[in-house]
Design an enzyme around this catalytic site. Structure first.
Site, PDB file in Angstrom:
ATOM      1  CB  SER A 199      -7.686  -2.860   2.699  1.00  0.00           C
ATOM      2  OG  SER A 199      -8.739  -3.592   2.083  1.00  0.00           O
ATOM      3  CG  ASP A 229      -6.789 -11.604   2.713  1.00  0.00           C
ATOM      4  OD1 ASP A 229      -6.650 -11.811   1.487  1.00  0.00           O
ATOM      5  OD2 ASP A 229      -6.699 -10.469   3.206  1.00  0.00           O
ATOM      6  CG  HIS A 276      -6.716  -7.537   1.162  1.00  0.00           C
ATOM      7  ND1 HIS A 276      -7.211  -8.190   2.279  1.00  0.00           N
ATOM      8  CD2 HIS A 276      -7.241  -6.296   1.178  1.00  0.00           C
ATOM      9  CE1 HIS A 276      -8.001  -7.359   2.943  1.00  0.00           C
ATOM     10  NE2 HIS A 276      -8.033  -6.202   2.291  1.00  0.00           N
TER      11      HIS A 276
END
Length: 194
Positions: free
Chosen positions: A16, A166, A169
């Site tokens: 990611s 979060d 990230h």
């Protein structure tokens, strides 16, 4: 008249962090790195081979179709999800070694800063496998994907100003710091591929 040189094509194989999770496409790692490299005068095209949630095992299963004939060099940035799942460092080492054995062109191996929540032995083993593998396979090494953020030294500032909600990230400004820290090493990769 001499033929124009083709741009160097770099595939970024990752998770990611590479894929640009939670960001508009242009703010992700791959587009920002490509723009940074071009601003330094490098003639490059980058391919986003990042898959959110991917582990080193996933990367190993995808490397063959990532290595198309037009790919001149590869950035391998995997391991974060292995750590999040508490997978054994030996398993990640084996998968990353398998990837590096298949890559028959210049490669930059990007490590991670493993947390200490699985104990210091785990942390040391995981972080240590990247420099060892880079040396064994003649790969360039960038020890920590998030170095551009961790080098700031102020975790609260990083979380507040450079991370998505979060806390895992980076946001667009966080990606910019990551790119600026890693960019010079990617320029070395470009030079090797030319």
């Amino acid at each position: 008249m001499p033929a124009l040189a083709e741009p160097v094509t770099i595939a970024a194989l990752g998770d990611s962090l590479t894929q640009g999770y939670g960001l508009p496409a242009e703010d992700g790692f791959v587009p920002q790195m490509e723009a940074w490299l071009r601003a330094q005068g490098a003639d490059v095209e980058m391919i986003n081979a990042g898959v959110s949630g991917d582990t080193t095992a996933g990367g190993l299963s995808r490397i063959d179709w990532t290595l198309t004939p037009d790919v001149d060099a590869v950035i391998v940035a995997l391991g974060g999800n292995d750590v999040l799942r508490g997978l054994a460092p030996e398993q990640a080492r084996s998968n990353l070694a398998g990837i590096l054995e298949k890559v028959d062109r210049p490669v930059l191996l990007v490590g991670i800063d493993a947390p200490s929540n699985y104990g210091s032995d785990y942390e040391v083993a995981f972080e240590g496998l990247y420099p060892e593998l880079a040396q064994e396979h003649g790969a360039l090494l960038f020890p920590n994907f998030l170095a551009g953020l961790t080098e700031l030294g102020d975790l609260e500032l990083v979380l507040r100003e450079h991370m998505q909600g979060d806390g895992i990230h980076p946001d667009a400004s966080g990606v910019q710091l990551i790119v600026e820290a890693m960019g010079p090493k990617v320029l070395e990769l470009v030079a090797q591929a030319q």
